[in-house]
Write an enzyme that holds these catalytic residues in place. Structure first.
Site, PDB file in Angstrom:
ATOM      1  N   LYS A  59       9.725 -21.536  46.224  1.00  0.00           N
ATOM      2  CA  LYS A  59      11.012 -22.069  45.743  1.00  0.00           C
ATOM      3  C   LYS A  59      11.285 -23.369  46.466  1.00  0.00           C
ATOM      4  O   LYS A  59      10.820 -23.571  47.589  1.00  0.00           O
ATOM      5  CB  LYS A  59      12.148 -21.069  46.037  1.00  0.00           C
ATOM      6  CG  LYS A  59      13.363 -21.270  45.159  1.00  0.00           C
ATOM      7  CD  LYS A  59      13.190 -20.640  43.785  1.00  0.00           C
ATOM      8  CE  LYS A  59      14.383 -20.867  42.903  1.00  0.00           C
ATOM      9  NZ  LYS A  59      14.329 -20.010  41.698  1.00  0.00           N
TER      10      LYS A  59
ATOM     11  N   SER B 113       7.396 -19.872  31.705  1.00  0.00           N
ATOM     12  CA  SER B 113       6.715 -20.893  32.508  1.00  0.00           C
ATOM     13  C   SER B 113       5.220 -20.574  32.599  1.00  0.00           C
ATOM     14  O   SER B 113       4.370 -21.468  32.563  1.00  0.00           O
ATOM     15  CB  SER B 113       7.291 -20.951  33.918  1.00  0.00           C
ATOM     16  OG  SER B 113       8.428 -21.775  33.955  1.00  0.00           O
TER      17      SER B 113
HETATM   18  P1  NAD Z   1      22.754 -24.309  35.858  1.00  0.00           P
HETATM   19  O1  NAD Z   1      22.952 -25.376  36.868  1.00  0.00           O
HETATM   20  O2  NAD Z   1      22.245 -24.680  34.512  1.00  0.00           O
HETATM   21  O3  NAD Z   1      24.112 -23.506  35.621  1.00  0.00           O
HETATM   22  C1  NAD Z   1      24.879 -22.965  36.638  1.00  0.00           C
HETATM   23  C2  NAD Z   1      26.281 -22.800  36.084  1.00  0.00           C
HETATM   24  O4  NAD Z   1      27.080 -22.117  37.042  1.00  0.00           O
HETATM   25  C3  NAD Z   1      26.966 -24.136  35.786  1.00  0.00           C
HETATM   26  O5  NAD Z   1      27.614 -24.072  34.542  1.00  0.00           O
HETATM   27  C4  NAD Z   1      27.945 -24.290  36.937  1.00  0.00           C
HETATM   28  O6  NAD Z   1      29.069 -25.076  36.605  1.00  0.00           O
HETATM   29  C5  NAD Z   1      28.303 -22.839  37.203  1.00  0.00           C
HETATM   30  N1  NAD Z   1      28.799 -22.618  38.561  1.00  0.00           N
HETATM   31  C6  NAD Z   1      28.409 -23.220  39.707  1.00  0.00           C
HETATM   32  N2  NAD Z   1      29.128 -22.742  40.740  1.00  0.00           N
HETATM   33  C7  NAD Z   1      29.977 -21.829  40.235  1.00  0.00           C
HETATM   34  C8  NAD Z   1      30.979 -21.006  40.800  1.00  0.00           C
HETATM   35  N3  NAD Z   1      31.245 -21.041  42.095  1.00  0.00           N
HETATM   36  N4  NAD Z   1      31.644 -20.176  39.978  1.00  0.00           N
HETATM   37  C9  NAD Z   1      31.390 -20.129  38.657  1.00  0.00           C
HETATM   38  N5  NAD Z   1      30.461 -20.902  38.067  1.00  0.00           N
HETATM   39  C10 NAD Z   1      29.773 -21.741  38.849  1.00  0.00           C
HETATM   40  O7  NAD Z   1      21.817 -23.216  36.566  1.00  0.00           O
HETATM   41  P2  NAD Z   1      20.923 -22.123  35.884  1.00  0.00           P
HETATM   42  O8  NAD Z   1      19.571 -22.691  35.719  1.00  0.00           O
HETATM   43  O9  NAD Z   1      21.633 -21.541  34.729  1.00  0.00           O
HETATM   44  O10 NAD Z   1      20.823 -21.050  37.065  1.00  0.00           O
HETATM   45  C11 NAD Z   1      21.842 -20.084  37.292  1.00  0.00           C
HETATM   46  C12 NAD Z   1      21.264 -18.960  38.120  1.00  0.00           C
HETATM   47  O11 NAD Z   1      20.131 -18.406  37.428  1.00  0.00           O
HETATM   48  C13 NAD Z   1      20.760 -19.328  39.499  1.00  0.00           C
HETATM   49  O12 NAD Z   1      20.965 -18.246  40.381  1.00  0.00           O
HETATM   50  C14 NAD Z   1      19.271 -19.512  39.285  1.00  0.00           C
HETATM   51  O13 NAD Z   1      18.518 -19.332  40.475  1.00  0.00           O
HETATM   52  C15 NAD Z   1      19.011 -18.416  38.293  1.00  0.00           C
HETATM   53  N6  NAD Z   1      17.776 -18.594  37.509  1.00  0.00           N
HETATM   54  C16 NAD Z   1      17.592 -19.694  36.733  1.00  0.00           C
HETATM   55  C17 NAD Z   1      16.426 -19.805  35.989  1.00  0.00           C
HETATM   56  C18 NAD Z   1      16.181 -20.959  35.034  1.00  0.00           C
HETATM   57  O14 NAD Z   1      15.201 -20.889  34.287  1.00  0.00           O
HETATM   58  N7  NAD Z   1      17.011 -21.968  34.984  1.00  0.00           N
HETATM   59  C19 NAD Z   1      15.436 -18.833  36.087  1.00  0.00           C
HETATM   60  C20 NAD Z   1      15.656 -17.717  36.895  1.00  0.00           C
HETATM   61  C21 NAD Z   1      16.843 -17.614  37.598  1.00  0.00           C
END
Ligand code: NAD
Length: 475
Positions: free
Chosen positions: A106, A363
């Site tokens: 990561k 992926s």
């Molecule tokens: P992202 O940046 O696209 O979205 C995150 C969202 O959460 C945003 O809309 C943001 O405004 C909101 N946010 C941030 N802080 C916040 C808070 N304190 N309260 C409420 N909302 C809040 O990110 P993502 O890619 O959707 O990732 C979200 C989670 O999913 C993370 O934990 C990430 O590790 C996990 N994840 C993502 C992926 C991926 O493919 N993108 C894969 C596996 C896991």
């Protein structure tokens, strides 16, 4: 979070320890699997707006029992070594659970991406990628990043381009990173993959009446009331698919600046567009605004989907969380302490290492596509269609000759005659992966008296697979 809460990494380790204690591993192997192999910290400067800005970034490699190692790169102000190591560890267990042939890794950069314009983000990303590439921390055979919070297709395309510039004769250069846009070596369905995986995970859960009953629920996904925290990549896609395809009703969306509540259901696309335009949920006309959004984690619902960040369900609020079913779309949203409280209450948690594995699964497909240099379905699609056409023609001929007088419905013919393109194949592969991984977890959950929850079951399956890999090849 309260102060007596363990850190994110300690939380992951506690969950790991609980499962590892149930396995009969050779002396010392448990520790070898648990520890993070290495973490590289880099500080680099980028000239922006007439002065040099210094940024701090990390890339952790948790386990190299399989290579390349895999895991996203996060852009957020809160990024730190503990968090990156916890996320890298989760990647190891996640990849093992969904049988993606990777070790866990990561990365992260301490930056608020909203403070920079697109050109500045490109400049910063290029420089960060350069630092990682020159140490083989981005490399198709050794370490393959992907998007995470705060990053997306654009950043991945820039990283891939930077790698290609520095490795001009590497024919597999495109496989150095996944989550690229389709026109830059990506794969159809990667952007939606993690949210789609959340949907498939819930669909699979709701295929098992025994499991639904464990959560004190009944029926199907249709009509279930859902709370989503974070309408970003993962939360948006999960909410969209669950409402559009499974009949769920999203009643609360919790974002950075507060929450929107609409008991009759929130139009997910409408709210997403509002956020894109206004920078938050405040002022959205079709719902009630709640300034302290986190209280909505405690609202009545059937399914709670934390899809933003870690530690949001903790010792401070776990006892008040009413959802009978939580699916961890984010990584680590439930702390180890909160997990215990929720288990006592009978809440069923579909754990992160399974629930959000859709991203790494697709992926994996993208990486395979890049290495094989051909789009999925390109060779067989038309051949498949021709064979289906043969059957349809023959059936219609028999019907005519024998005057049975039946016809195939046009809708059936259209569906049956269409060969699978890349998107259909990706979704099919993802659906299969989510079902198989659930079956593996479920067998342990139902099969062992000493396993009470899906998380421990998931960890058991993963640790066992990682241990077998180490034992097969030696350390
Ligand atoms: P992202 O940046 O696209 O979205 C995150 C969202 O959460 C945003 O809309 C943001 O405004 C909101 N946010 C941030 N802080 C916040 C808070 N304190 N309260 C409420 N909302 C809040 O990110 P993502 O890619 O959707 O990732 C979200 C989670 O999913 C993370 O934990 C990430 O590790 C996990 N994840 C993502 C992926 C991926 O493919 N993108 C894969 C596996 C896991």
């Amino acid at each position: 979070m309260t102060t007596n809460e363990p850190s994110f990494r300690e939380s992951v380790d506690l969950m790991f320890n609980r499962a590892a204690a149930l396995l009969d591993l050779p002396p010392g192997l448990e520790e070898k699997i648990r520890v993070c192999n290495s973490t590289y910290t880099v500080r680099f400067g980028v000239k922006l707006r007439g002065r040099i800005h210094t940024f701090t970034g990390y890339r952790s490699v948790h386990s190299e029992h399989m290579e390349p190692v895999k895991g996203g790169i996060r852009y957020a102000l809160g990024v730190n070594q503990d968090e990156v190591e916890a996320l890298a560890a989760l990647m190891t267990y996640k990849c093992a659970l969904v049988e993606a042939p990777f070790g866990g890794s990561k990365g992260g950069l301490c930056i608020d991406p909203r403070e920079y314009d697109a050109d500045e983000i490109e400049k910063i990303t290029r420089r960060f990628a350069y630092e990682l590439i020159k140490r083989d921390l981005i490399d198709p055979a050794q370490n393959v990043p992907a998007p995470d919070m705060g990053t997306g297709e654009k950043e991945m395309a820039v990283m891939a381009d930077q790698y290609a510039r520095m490795n001009t004769t590497d024919i597999n250069a495109r496989a150095c990173v996944t989550g690229k846009p389709p026109h830059a070596g990506g794969i159809q369905g990667r952007v939606e993959a993690t949210g789609r995986g959340v949907q498939y995970a819930l669909q699979e859960f709701f295929r098992h009446p025994e499991d639904i009953a464990k959560a004190g629920m009944s029926g199907s996904l249709d009509g279930k009331r859902v709370i989503v925290q974070g309408l970003g990549n993962v939360g948006y896609h999960a909410a969209k698919f669950l409402t559009e395809e499974d009949g769920c009703i999203v009643t609360h969306v919790i974002e950075r600046d507060g929450a929107v509540v609409a008991e009759n259901g929130i139009d997910v696309d409408g709210l997403r567009n509002w956020i894109a335009e206004h920078g938050g949920v405040k002022g959205y006309p079709y719902g009630t605004y709640v300034e302290d959004g986190s209280v909505c984690l405690e609202a009545d619902c059937d399914i709670l989907i934390p899809a933003a960040l870690e530690g949001v369900i903790n010792l401070g609020n776990a006892a008040n969380v009413k959802a009978p079913l939580i699916i961890e779309a984010a990584n680590g949203p439930v702390t180890a302490g909160a997990n215990d409280i929720l288990m006592e209450k009978g809440t069923v948690i579909i754990p992160d290492l399974y629930a959000n594995a859709g991203g790494v699964t697709v992926s994996y497909f993208e990486w395979v596509k890049n290495l094989s240099h051909i789009r999925f379905g390109r060779m067989q699609r038309r051949q498949e269609e021709a064979r289906h056409q043969l059957i349809v023609d023959e059936l219609e001929r028999i019907s005519k000759d024998s005057s049975i007088n039946w016809t195939l419905s046009p809708n059936f013919k259209t569906k049956y005659l269409r060969g699978a393109g890349e998107l259909e194949l990706v979704r099919s592969g993802l659906d299969d992966t989510m079902r198989e991984a659930y079956a593996a977890m479920r067998a342990v959950w139902h099969g062992r008296d000493d396993v009470r929850d899906l998380r421990t079951a998931g960890f058991l399956v993963s640790i066992d697979r990682v241990a077998s890999s180490y034992q097969a090849k030696g350390i």
